[in-house]
Scaffold this active site. Structure first.
Site, mmCIF file in Angstrom:
data_model
loop_
_atom_site.group_PDB
_atom_site.id
_atom_site.type_symbol
_atom_site.label_atom_id
_atom_site.label_comp_id
_atom_site.label_asym_id
_atom_site.label_seq_id
_atom_site.Cartn_x
_atom_site.Cartn_y
_atom_site.Cartn_z
ATOM 1 N N LYS A 102 0.860 -1.190 0.000
ATOM 2 C CA LYS A 102 0.000 0.000 0.000
ATOM 3 C C LYS A 102 0.888 1.229 0.000
ATOM 4 C CE LYS A 102 -4.389 1.134 0.124
ATOM 5 N NZ LYS A 102 -5.525 0.384 -0.415
HETATM 6 P P1 NAD Z 1 -13.195 8.485 -2.394
HETATM 7 O O1 NAD Z 1 -12.183 9.511 -2.047
HETATM 8 O O2 NAD Z 1 -13.660 8.361 -3.810
HETATM 9 O O3 NAD Z 1 -14.536 8.654 -1.528
HETATM 10 C C1 NAD Z 1 -14.566 8.806 -0.144
HETATM 11 C C2 NAD Z 1 -15.843 9.575 0.176
HETATM 12 O O4 NAD Z 1 -16.007 9.629 1.584
HETATM 13 C C3 NAD Z 1 -15.806 11.030 -0.317
HETATM 14 O O5 NAD Z 1 -17.022 11.333 -0.973
HETATM 15 C C4 NAD Z 1 -15.628 11.828 0.951
HETATM 16 O O6 NAD Z 1 -16.194 13.125 0.882
HETATM 17 C C5 NAD Z 1 -16.350 10.944 1.966
HETATM 18 N N1 NAD Z 1 -15.926 11.181 3.339
HETATM 19 C C6 NAD Z 1 -14.680 11.409 3.793
HETATM 20 N N2 NAD Z 1 -14.693 11.595 5.136
HETATM 21 C C7 NAD Z 1 -15.980 11.458 5.520
HETATM 22 C C8 NAD Z 1 -16.636 11.524 6.765
HETATM 23 N N3 NAD Z 1 -15.979 11.785 7.877
HETATM 24 N N4 NAD Z 1 -17.960 11.305 6.798
HETATM 25 C C9 NAD Z 1 -18.659 11.035 5.658
HETATM 26 N N5 NAD Z 1 -18.088 10.971 4.444
HETATM 27 C C10 NAD Z 1 -16.764 11.181 4.382
HETATM 28 O O7 NAD Z 1 -12.602 7.125 -1.863
HETATM 29 P P2 NAD Z 1 -12.982 5.645 -2.290
HETATM 30 O O8 NAD Z 1 -12.029 5.220 -3.343
HETATM 31 O O9 NAD Z 1 -14.449 5.546 -2.503
HETATM 32 O O10 NAD Z 1 -12.543 4.853 -0.971
HETATM 33 C C11 NAD Z 1 -13.389 4.797 0.169
HETATM 34 C C12 NAD Z 1 -12.919 3.658 1.058
HETATM 35 O O11 NAD Z 1 -12.936 2.427 0.298
HETATM 36 C C13 NAD Z 1 -11.486 3.778 1.585
HETATM 37 O O12 NAD Z 1 -11.422 3.187 2.855
HETATM 38 C C14 NAD Z 1 -10.675 2.958 0.594
HETATM 39 O O13 NAD Z 1 -9.449 2.494 1.151
HETATM 40 C C15 NAD Z 1 -11.647 1.826 0.343
HETATM 41 N N6 NAD Z 1 -11.401 1.104 -0.909
HETATM 42 C C16 NAD Z 1 -11.405 1.726 -2.111
HETATM 43 C C17 NAD Z 1 -11.192 1.003 -3.278
HETATM 44 C C18 NAD Z 1 -11.272 1.623 -4.653
HETATM 45 O O14 NAD Z 1 -11.251 0.871 -5.647
HETATM 46 N N7 NAD Z 1 -11.403 2.939 -4.778
HETATM 47 C C19 NAD Z 1 -10.947 -0.374 -3.203
HETATM 48 C C20 NAD Z 1 -10.955 -1.000 -1.951
HETATM 49 C C21 NAD Z 1 -11.189 -0.240 -0.826
#
Ligand code: NAD
Length: 466
Positions: free
Chosen positions: A104
């Site tokens: 990571k």
């Molecule tokens: P992203 O940045 O696209 O979205 C995150 C969202 O959460 C944003 O809309 C943000 O405004 C919101 N947010 C942040 N803090 C917040 C809070 N305190 N309360 C409410 N909303 C809040 O990120 P993502 O890619 O969707 O990733 C989200 C999670 O999923 C992370 O933990 C990431 O590690 C995990 N993840 C992502 C992927 C991927 O393919 N993108 C894969 C596996 C896991």
């Protein structure tokens, strides 16, 4: 607090699984700790002069190479978090039977504070630092998007790597999650949210698991809370509401929540967010905070960040089922409280593995230099046409149009990707469900999933005499 740290949460789950597996303590230690964590501080000359940034790349396990794991851009990213996420990647890949080790990366930065051309400069410079140390390469270390990064950043990274390695035929396989025009694959952007949907569908096929939640059977009509309408949360909410009849009754974002007992129109809300940059002013907006996680509903989908369900609020969570779309949203202390209360949790390294699964397909596509389905699509189409003509000749009736379209839509890349993703997610969930239900000594799905993953990593070490 250590008991609430992300890395501690991952390690305490690992310890519970390793004890149940009865692995030797030296092997347990080898698997548990990260192999290496590289911290880099580099300067980039930007609008206010020279700015120094801190980046990380942790390699947790190289039992398979390349190692795989996203790169996040977040203002609070630190070593504990990167090591926890890298460990989760090792277990996620093992659980999904994806032949990658775990890694990571992160850059401590708030991407919203920088203009696109500045972000590009920073990303390219970070890529150079990683490339110097073999921490980005198609054969050894393949990053992907995560929070705060997406197709754009992956395209910059791939392009920079290609410049540094102009004769490497497989250079585009150095990162996944790229745009289609830069060697990406259909369905990668939606993959993690789509995987959450497939996992929930499989959960509702396992009647004994549904029974433990006290929920009625089937996803149709279920009330769902989603935290975070970013990449993962948006796609999960969209697919569950459009295809499975779920009602997304609460959407939590940074600035507040949207509440609608009839179900929020996810596509319309997302459009509003894209236009205005926030969920404010959308019908149903309320300025509430994290306490909205405690609202009454059937399913809770944390899809924003780690540690938001912890010892402070776990006792007040009212949904009987949580599916962890984000990484590490429940701390070890929160997990213990929820387990005692009988709340069922589908753990992150199963539920959100759709992203790495489709990344794996993208990496294979890049190495083979051919789009999935390109060779066989028309040949299969001709075979199906012949079959349909035969059925029509035999019955004297036209083949129903909807079925005809379904049969002939077959082997497009997006259909193959979704098929491979569905197979992977369903297979993983049914495996962890079987382990959970096998004996009373396995307390929950998280431990079951970890047992399967750790056993596979252990076997790969044992098979070479380590
Ligand atoms: P992203 O940045 O696209 O979205 C995150 C969202 O959460 C944003 O809309 C943000 O405004 C919101 N947010 C942040 N803090 C917040 C809070 N305190 N309360 C409410 N909303 C809040 O990120 P993502 O890619 O969707 O990733 C989200 C999670 O999923 C992370 O933990 C990431 O590690 C995990 N993840 C992502 C992927 C991927 O393919 N993108 C894969 C596996 C896991």
């Amino acid at each position: 607090m250590r008991s609430e740290s992300f890395l501690h949460s991952v390690e305490s789950n690992f310890d519970r699984a390793a004890t149940l597996l009865g692995l030797s303590s030296d092997l347990v230690e080898k698997i548990k700790i990260a192999n290496s964590t590289y911290v880099v501080r580099f300067g980039v000359r930007l609008r206010d002069g020279l700015q120094t940034f801190t980046g990380y790349r942790c390699v947790h396990s190289e039992h398979f190479e390349p190692v795989k794991g996203g790169i996040r851009y977040a203002p609070y990213a630190d070593q504990d978090e990167v090591e926890a996420l890298a460990a989760l990647m090792t277990y996620k890949c093992a659980l999904m039977e994806i032949p990658f080790g775990g890694a990571k990366g992160a850059l401590t930065i708030d991407p919203r504070e920088w203009e696109p051309q500045e972000l590009e400069q920073i990303t390219r410079r970070f890529t150079q630092e990683l490339a110097k140390r073999g921490l980005i390469s198609p054969s050894q270390n393949v990053p992907a998007p995560d929070m705060g990064t997406g197709e754009r950043e992956m395209a910059w990274m791939a392009d920079e790597y290609k410049k540094l390695n102009p004769t490497d035929l497989n250079a585009w396989a150095c990162v996944t999650g790229k745009p289609l025009g830069k060697g990406g694959i259909a369905g990668r952007t939606e993959a993690t949210g789509r995987g959450v949907q497939y996992t929930l569908q499989e959960f509702f096929r396992q009647e004994r698991d549904v029974k433990k939640t006290g929920l009625s059977s089937g996803l149709d009509g279920k009330r769902v809370i989603v935290q975070g309408l970013g990449n993962v949360g948006y796609h999960a909410a969209l697919f569950l509401s459009q295809h499975d009849g779920c009602r997304i009754t609460h959407i939590l974002e940074k600035e507040g929540a949207i509440v609608d007992s009839r179900g929020v129109d996810i596509a319309a809300l997302h459009e509003h967010m894209n236009e205005t940059g926030s969920i404010e002013d959308y019908p149903g907006f309320t300025k509430s905070g994290i306490e909205m996680l405690e609202a009454e509903a059937d399913i809770l989908i944390p899809a924003a960040m780690e540690g938001i369900i912890n010892q402070d609020n776990a006792a007040r969570i009212r949904t009987p089922l949580i599916i962890e779309a984000a990484n590490g949203p429940v701390t070890a202390a929160g997990d213990a409280t929820l387990r005692d209360r009988g709340v069922v949790i589908i753990p992150d390294f199963c539920a959100n593995a759709g992203g790495v699964t489709v990344s794996y397909f993208e990496w294979i596509k890049n190495l083979t230099h051919i789009r999935f389905g390109r060779i066989q699509r028309r040949q299969l189409e001709n075979q199906f046409e012949a079959l349909i003509a035969g059925v029509e000749a035999l019955t004297g009736k036209p083949f129903p149009v909807a079925h005809r379209n379904e049969v002939l839509s077959g082997t497009t890349e997006i259909n193959l990707v979704r098929s491979g993703l569905e197979d992977t997610m369903r297979g993983a969930y049914s495996a962890i469900s079987a382990t959970w239900n096998e004996t009373d000594s396995v307390p929950d799905l998280r431990t079951a999933a970890m047992m399967i993953a750790v056993d596979r990593v252990a076997q790969s070490y044992i098979s070479i005499g380590i």
